[in-house]
Enzyme design. Sequence first.
Site, PDB file in Angstrom:
ATOM      1  N   SER A 142       0.859  -1.179   0.164  1.00 40.40           N
ATOM      2  CA  SER A 142       0.204   0.032  -0.066  1.00 40.40           C
ATOM      3  C   SER A 142       0.858   1.051   0.102  1.00 40.40           C
ATOM      4  O   SER A 142       2.212   1.297   0.392  1.00 40.40           O
ATOM      5  CB  SER A 142      -0.983  -0.007   1.401  1.00 40.40           C
ATOM      6  OG  SER A 142      -1.548   1.366   1.434  1.00 40.40           O
ATOM      7  N   TYR A 155      -2.411  -1.050  10.334  1.00 34.05           N
ATOM      8  CA  TYR A 155      -2.306  -1.125   9.045  1.00 34.05           C
ATOM      9  C   TYR A 155      -1.083  -0.584   8.474  1.00 34.05           C
ATOM     10  O   TYR A 155      -0.562  -1.326   7.625  1.00 34.05           O
ATOM     11  CB  TYR A 155      -3.325  -0.544   8.363  1.00 34.05           C
ATOM     12  CG  TYR A 155      -3.681  -0.486   6.865  1.00 34.05           C
ATOM     13  CD1 TYR A 155      -4.220  -1.770   6.309  1.00 34.05           C
ATOM     14  CD2 TYR A 155      -3.114   0.076   5.797  1.00 34.05           C
ATOM     15  CE1 TYR A 155      -4.502  -1.900   4.939  1.00 34.05           C
ATOM     16  CE2 TYR A 155      -3.357   0.129   4.442  1.00 34.05           C
ATOM     17  CZ  TYR A 155      -4.071  -1.139   4.106  1.00 34.05           C
ATOM     18  OH  TYR A 155      -4.131  -1.180   2.429  1.00 34.05           O
TER      19      TYR A 155
HETATM   20  P1  NAD Z   1     -11.137  -6.552  -0.377  1.00 34.41           P
HETATM   21  O1  NAD Z   1     -11.848  -6.154   0.886  1.00 34.41           O
HETATM   22  O2  NAD Z   1     -12.151  -6.188  -1.516  1.00 34.41           O
HETATM   23  O3  NAD Z   1     -10.754  -7.918  -0.607  1.00 34.41           O
HETATM   24  C1  NAD Z   1      -9.936  -8.414   0.520  1.00 34.41           C
HETATM   25  C2  NAD Z   1      -9.741  -9.934   0.293  1.00 34.41           C
HETATM   26  O4  NAD Z   1      -9.073 -10.612   1.306  1.00 34.41           O
HETATM   27  C3  NAD Z   1     -11.173 -10.439   0.316  1.00 34.41           C
HETATM   28  O5  NAD Z   1     -11.215 -11.625  -0.835  1.00 34.41           O
HETATM   29  C4  NAD Z   1     -11.350 -11.242   1.309  1.00 34.41           C
HETATM   30  O6  NAD Z   1     -12.319 -12.288   1.662  1.00 34.41           O
HETATM   31  C5  NAD Z   1      -9.857 -11.553   1.801  1.00 34.41           C
HETATM   32  N1  NAD Z   1      -9.353 -11.988   3.276  1.00 34.41           N
HETATM   33  C6  NAD Z   1      -9.944 -11.035   4.159  1.00 34.41           C
HETATM   34  N2  NAD Z   1      -9.531 -11.613   5.361  1.00 34.41           N
HETATM   35  C7  NAD Z   1      -9.100 -12.809   5.026  1.00 34.41           C
HETATM   36  C8  NAD Z   1      -8.611 -13.945   5.728  1.00 34.41           C
HETATM   37  N3  NAD Z   1      -8.434 -14.096   7.249  1.00 34.41           N
HETATM   38  N4  NAD Z   1      -8.247 -15.162   5.010  1.00 34.41           N
HETATM   39  C9  NAD Z   1      -8.261 -15.236   3.808  1.00 34.41           C
HETATM   40  N5  NAD Z   1      -8.777 -14.228   3.063  1.00 34.41           N
HETATM   41  C10 NAD Z   1      -9.088 -13.157   3.918  1.00 34.41           C
HETATM   42  O7  NAD Z   1      -9.766  -5.429  -0.360  1.00 34.41           O
HETATM   43  P2  NAD Z   1      -9.072  -5.032  -1.294  1.00 34.41           P
HETATM   44  O8  NAD Z   1      -9.261  -3.282  -1.321  1.00 34.41           O
HETATM   45  O9  NAD Z   1      -9.127  -5.431  -2.613  1.00 34.41           O
HETATM   46  O10 NAD Z   1      -7.650  -5.231  -0.934  1.00 34.41           O
HETATM   47  C11 NAD Z   1      -6.519  -6.062  -1.284  1.00 34.41           C
HETATM   48  C12 NAD Z   1      -5.539  -5.795  -0.715  1.00 34.41           C
HETATM   49  O11 NAD Z   1      -4.844  -4.592  -1.164  1.00 34.41           O
HETATM   50  C13 NAD Z   1      -5.194  -5.755   0.658  1.00 34.41           C
HETATM   51  O12 NAD Z   1      -3.869  -6.145   1.176  1.00 34.41           O
HETATM   52  C14 NAD Z   1      -5.064  -3.996   0.959  1.00 34.41           C
HETATM   53  O13 NAD Z   1      -4.267  -3.578   1.974  1.00 34.41           O
HETATM   54  C15 NAD Z   1      -4.411  -3.707  -0.355  1.00 34.41           C
HETATM   55  N6  NAD Z   1      -4.903  -2.202  -0.637  1.00 34.41           N
HETATM   56  C16 NAD Z   1      -5.950  -1.846  -1.193  1.00 34.41           C
HETATM   57  C17 NAD Z   1      -6.226  -0.683  -1.328  1.00 34.41           C
HETATM   58  C18 NAD Z   1      -7.412   0.149  -1.612  1.00 34.41           C
HETATM   59  O14 NAD Z   1      -7.679   1.093  -1.647  1.00 34.41           O
HETATM   60  N7  NAD Z   1      -8.485  -0.668  -1.775  1.00 34.41           N
HETATM   61  C19 NAD Z   1      -4.861   0.445  -1.301  1.00 34.41           C
HETATM   62  C20 NAD Z   1      -3.692  -0.082  -1.095  1.00 34.41           C
HETATM   63  C21 NAD Z   1      -3.678  -1.484  -0.836  1.00 34.41           C
END
Ligand code: NAD
Length: 260
Positions: A142, A155
């Site tokens: 991130s 986080y």
């Molecule tokens: P999201 O909530 O859409 O998806 C998260 C996924 O992780 C889902 O499939 C969920 O079921 C899974 N998950 C959660 N807890 C779990 C567990 N204990 N075991 C197995 N699977 C689990 O989130 P996203 O925005 O797609 O985020 C994905 C990654 O990208 C994360 O690591 C997040 O920190 C990172 N990220 C997201 C953003 C953003 O703005 N959305 C920005 C920077 C980084």
Amino acid sequence: MFKGKTALVTGSTSGIGLGIAQALAAEGANLVINGFGDVMEIERLRAQLAERHGVKVIYSPADMSKAASIQNMMALAAQELGGVDILVNNAGIQFVAPVEAFPPEKWDAIIAINLSSAFHTTRLALPHMKQKQWGRVINIASAHALVASPFKAAYVAAKHGIAGLTKTVALEVAEQGITVNAVCPGYVLTPLVEKQIPDTAKARGISEEAVRRDVLLASQPTKQFVTVEQVAGLTLFLCTETAASITGAVLPIEGGWTAH
Ligand code: NAD
């Protein structure tokens, strides 16, 4: 491009992970998908990915907060698809609160899912990659791996930790055809971000609309959300031979956020 290779994407039932899984399948990789959600919906997704792209797709319900569960997932990948060539550590959760009000159990869960799970998958995937003298580990970190924001202690700590893990493992395997990189998105409109808008509004005492405008997009000079497709595209590029000299990198894809 990746025909005959196996990719495992943690947290790929939603958001960024799902986009990455779709992009890898479209390039011919067999897949292990993982994450929570409705069982029927996940089976529909699994079957659709397999059929549309003519690849093998298996689903692991492993909980990324539990080492034993991760071990089972890696064993399943080895048994069904011969081992993981491309590992994308993407599963992540968020919780927003001032540090003195931060529930300790939320701290533990975020460190386990956003940081320790990548340690476990990586240590279990590397023997196969070393044997093949080829591998790709991509950690979805991130912008918060590079800079902090208030109210996100766990986080930000986990994502800074992922940057350190990325660099360390990259050095350990650099001579074995394996690259290890971190991708650092800015805000992407996925369920993870949607869910934190009301909490951020509460923590800052402002409206949800003000959170989008004055907190989220205020960080990004482009004033645009990053898209899932853009993050998947960068991830895919890191898997190519053109990217073989990129390793140990912590790569921003955040509309200029960390240039501030
Ligand atoms: P999201 O909530 O859409 O998806 C998260 C996924 O992780 C889902 O499939 C969920 O079921 C899974 N998950 C959660 N807890 C779990 C567990 N204990 N075991 C197995 N699977 C689990 O989130 P996203 O925005 O797609 O985020 C994905 C990654 O990208 C994360 O690591 C997040 O920190 C990172 N990220 C997201 C953003 C953003 O703005 N959305 C920005 C920077 C980084």
